[in-house]
Scaffold this active site. Structure first.
Site, mmCIF file in Angstrom:
data_model
loop_
_atom_site.group_PDB
_atom_site.id
_atom_site.type_symbol
_atom_site.label_atom_id
_atom_site.label_comp_id
_atom_site.label_asym_id
_atom_site.label_seq_id
_atom_site.Cartn_x
_atom_site.Cartn_y
_atom_site.Cartn_z
ATOM 1 N N GLY A 1 34.107 46.548 46.173
ATOM 2 C CA GLY A 1 34.270 47.916 46.648
ATOM 3 C C GLY A 1 33.307 48.288 47.761
ATOM 4 O O GLY A 1 33.222 49.450 48.165
ATOM 5 N N THR B 1 35.701 45.509 53.670
ATOM 6 C CA THR B 1 35.267 45.601 52.276
ATOM 7 C C THR B 1 35.711 44.376 51.473
ATOM 8 O O THR B 1 36.547 43.595 51.920
ATOM 9 C CB THR B 1 35.856 46.855 51.600
ATOM 10 N N ASP B 2 35.126 44.230 50.275
ATOM 11 C CA ASP B 2 35.585 43.188 49.369
ATOM 12 C C ASP B 2 35.851 43.803 47.998
ATOM 13 O O ASP B 2 35.752 45.017 47.822
ATOM 14 C CB ASP B 2 34.566 42.034 49.292
ATOM 15 N N LYS B 3 36.214 42.984 47.029
ATOM 16 C CA LYS B 3 36.638 43.499 45.724
ATOM 17 C C LYS B 3 35.512 44.164 44.938
ATOM 18 O O LYS B 3 35.779 44.791 43.906
ATOM 19 C CB LYS B 3 37.319 42.397 44.905
#
Lengths: 155, 155, 155, 155
Positions: free
Chosen positions: C28, C24-26
């Site tokens: 979400g 995942t990344d920031k």
């Protein structure tokens, strides 16, 4: 005899990295595993500063696999942060390379750690002693040329 | 009162992962940073086996950031290897979670390490005590139900 | 003559993957680049289902580098999702492998795409024709044995 | 009225990246999925050159998820290569951002591709029109200021 490569021998360098979106996770911070990539950047640029790029070391027959790694996460790193990676390299028992990293954001340490490396033959993958090229290059680029003020702070 | 969560409390689980091409590097082995992804799989499946998926824990307001990680690389892992990740979880000082991992290939340990975690609030990111849901679920899925023979070997 | 490997030849398989925190990344959601890792899982398990693990193919002298990739992101994938990867493999101009992927969550397609591959020699990295082992194994595991009902849906 | 943001509007930038060991795979080249990380560097530095860092855009309420990606791999990239990422950004149908990338090594193109993006609200994740800040910044940093010679080559 590697007399010149006593355990007290140390070299120092600082590199920089900008945090990518790809580095973050859904907690909104850099994923814990990605710090080892930042550590790689630190030691790669340290070797390059020594005029011994790791790519050349491999071509000359030596690889430096990681046999141990430790990371202390003190504060998170965020997307688009510019991080400084202070890297110090020292020999251990004459055959291991211990590399210590301090990752800083705005001069405060947000993460610290180390990696421990052996030398192996690029082809056979068998353990070897640190190659002459590596020793010679380190001697030719000794830490004194980088300034003693660094020594007082870091060593 | 977290009387039930003494430092001697431990839970155990085994998960499996197959090494992807994406996990390897030009040395022909798994890149050192990717073991922390395998550790993640170990603790995620341990929590799921406890009937407390980490995704649910987050929804109930708690996150478990890594504050320390250690990895000892004993033998390389290669592309397409099926690795077993033995994971043991214990409390430390009542507020930290220490998770130990042994990665095995064909029953021999190729890597070991641990991660240390705090509990923080999902929204505020401030430290919190281990949430009631976490404590209750652990109590309801106590290690005794997994068999004492594990205890003799691992704990 | 590869008469049996006409462009209309196709094989089909479904694999599963669970989304890691590391994926995942920031935002979400799963980072866009990580879908190519899911595609890798799809084609790896397709080849294994054909009793021709890619690891064996490499040992027999052939590698399948990606020369083109396309991904359409229809809906996000989230942490801990279990995704199905439907994979279809077909030949193109007798020498290229075109692999199509549909990533599904709860039976609805969240992502689609393809990768295009050439065959190269493991050592020399020069282009080669699809190796006999590959052709023979595909013939021996023809799509008919997987059921015609798949054909109606996917091909 | 977004009169200034016609489909013919384009901005251009070049960024650089050095290939990490972490980026490579056992084929000895950069893993196919990692090019999307290089593409991210390209568009991030393009937006920064426009004095509109993507981090700021997110703070002002807009995110730019990828809805489509394409990569053509012409020649491999190797460990420690320094790659140039030429990035061109244009609007499509007034609401989509199409970003084209050419990755060069020593002035020859080794990879090309594009990503297609929508604008969504940072909180609600619902589609939104390109925000005023984005439009104003692009107007204030128009491509003319970067020199017409680029136009002849790239647009």
């Amino acid at each position: 005899m590697n007399k010149g490569l006593s355990d007290s021998f140390k070299v120092y360098h600082t590199a920089q990295v900008r945090v990518l979106y790809a580095d973050t996770d859904k907690m909104g911070i850099v994923y814990n595993g990605n710090y080892l990539k930042y550590f790689e950047i630190g030691r790669t640029e340290l070797l390059r500063a020594l005029q011994l790029p790791y790519a050349d070391l491999e071509k000359h027959g030596a690889q430096l696999p990681v046999i141990e790694a430790f990371i202390s996460y003190k504060s998170p790193a965020y997307y688009d942060d510019v991080l400084s990676i202070d890297t110090i390299c020292s020999f251990e028992r004459g055959i291991l390379l211990r590399i210590h990293y301090s990752i800083k954001k705005d001069k405060s340490i947000i993460s610290e750690g180390y990696t421990l490396h052996t030398f192996i033959d690029t082809i056979s993958k068998k353990p070897i002693r640190p190659p002459a090229l590596f020793i010679d290059t380190i001697r030719a680029n000794s830490i004194d040329s980088m300034g003693n003020e660094l020594m007082e702070i870091y060593l």
